[in-house]
Write an enzyme that holds these catalytic residues in place. Structure first.
Site, PDB file in Angstrom:
ATOM      1  CB  THR A  64      62.990  36.279  14.827  1.00 14.67           C
ATOM      2  OG1 THR A  64      63.665  36.773  13.673  1.00 14.67           O
ATOM      3  CG2 THR A  64      63.973  35.729  15.827  1.00 14.67           C
ATOM      4  CE  LYS A  68      59.659  36.221  11.321  1.00 14.16           C
ATOM      5  NZ  LYS A  68      59.603  37.450  10.494  1.00 14.16           N
ATOM      6  CG  ASP A 105      56.829  39.587   9.959  1.00 20.47           C
ATOM      7  OD1 ASP A 105      57.310  40.327  10.839  1.00 20.47           O
ATOM      8  OD2 ASP A 105      57.176  38.402   9.813  1.00 20.47           O
ATOM      9  N   GLY A 130      64.500  36.941  -1.408  1.00 19.80           N
ATOM     10  CA  GLY A 130      64.230  36.094  -0.245  1.00 19.80           C
ATOM     11  C   GLY A 130      62.946  35.310  -0.403  1.00 19.80           C
ATOM     12  N   GLY A 132      61.779  33.314   2.573  1.00 21.76           N
ATOM     13  CA  GLY A 132      61.473  32.822   3.900  1.00 21.76           C
ATOM     14  C   GLY A 132      60.178  33.377   4.462  1.00 21.76           C
ATOM     15  CB  ALA A 134      60.447  38.265   6.598  1.00 15.76           C
ATOM     16  N   GLY A 251      65.891  48.551   8.328  1.00 15.44           N
ATOM     17  CA  GLY A 251      65.115  47.516   9.004  1.00 15.44           C
ATOM     18  C   GLY A 251      64.393  47.980  10.248  1.00 15.44           C
TER      19      GLY A 251
END
Length: 285
Positions: A64, A68, A105, A130, A132, A134, A251
């Protein structure tokens, strides 16, 4: 050989619910195995992998934030999906200590959306907050499912680069995160037979982080709010979505979905999904 075991690694990691999920499935299936959290600081990946690579009982780890992408240079091989996404959330130890990276993911993210995606729509749009690891999986997954994407980040040029890399076809847009914070009077057209998503794929709203500032005038009525944050489960983003009359996905949906794919890789068995309601009850205590 001793009892097989796996980890979830990250920084921070104390909030991770993955050990509870995998432990629950191991118990239900009667599998002799262990799964624990390990705190690995940024810059500590090489030492962590060197320590466990030669341990025949260690079968791998989930990965996590913030590792990643940085873990890719520390492992030996990549699954095609992980290679395409440029992010790894699952590392599996093979014979002779060979480490292969996977990304579950996208599979986990799409799982709660499958009934919606089976329907036909005139138009599909997703606003993604976002940029990143994910977010990379989410961008690729939604582009493959016919969505027009708006990706927002603190650095719009990074958002644009992600779209060019992962969703080169289609008229997608990259904007500054602050754009969504202020109200708008944009007149949305008739959204009948359209599917609209607003996704928080960032750490904003996570315990210890500031909340995500999103004004719901930027989303058509009935848009689905999807927050991948799991600590807390009830984020300000989801709360504000419900106040605006929007359905929500928390989530846990993505967490359980991606964990199921990783569990099979680690322990060679499909998790008992018939107990999902019981598991979610444990996770929300």
């Amino acid at each position: 050989m001793n009892m097989p075991y796996a980890h979830v690694i990250g920084d921070p990691i104390a909030q991770s619910k993955s050990p509870l999920i995998h432990g629950f499935w191991l118990e239900k299936l009667g599998i002799a195995g262990r799964y624990k959290a390990r705190h690995v600081e940024d810059g500590g990946l090489r030492d962590y992998l060197s320590k466990y690579r030669e341990d025949g009982s260690w079968i791998g780890c989930n990965v996590t934030m913030p590792h990643k992408q940085s873990i890719i240079s520390e492992i030996d091989a990549l699954d095609p999906v992980a290679e395409t996404l440029g992010a790894v959330n699952t590392v599996v130890r093979h014979e002779n200590g060979v480490l292969k990276g996977f990304n579950t993911d996208a599979e986990g993210f799409l799982e709660p959306l499958k009934p919606l995606l089976e329907a036909e729509h005139l138009f599909r749009m997703a606003r993604i907050i976002g940029t990143g690891g994910a977010a990379r999986a989410i961008i690729a997954a939604l582009a493959d499912n016919g969505f027009t994407l708006v990706v927002a980040g603190r650095n719009p040029s990074k958002a644009r680069a992600l779209l060019d890399e992962l969703a080169p076809r289609g008229e997608h847009h990259a904007i500054d995160l602050s754009y969504f914070a202020e109200p708008t009077d944009f007149p949305f057209d008739d959204r009948d037979r359209c599917l609209d998503l607003v996704i928080n794929a960032s750490p904003l709203g996570m315990e210890g982080n500031p909340p995500l500032a999103f004004d719901w005038s930027h989303a058509p009525p009935g848009s689905i709010a999807y927050d991948i944050v799991t600590n807390p489960l009830e984020t300000p983003f989801l709360r504000s979505a419900r106040e605006a009359g929007c359905p929500t996905i928390g989530g846990l949906a993505m967490l359980i979905g991606q964990a199921a794919a990783a569990f099979e890789k680690f322990f060679g068995a499909q998790p008992p999904r018939e107990y999902d309601a019981e598991l979610q009850g444990l996770l929300t205590k």
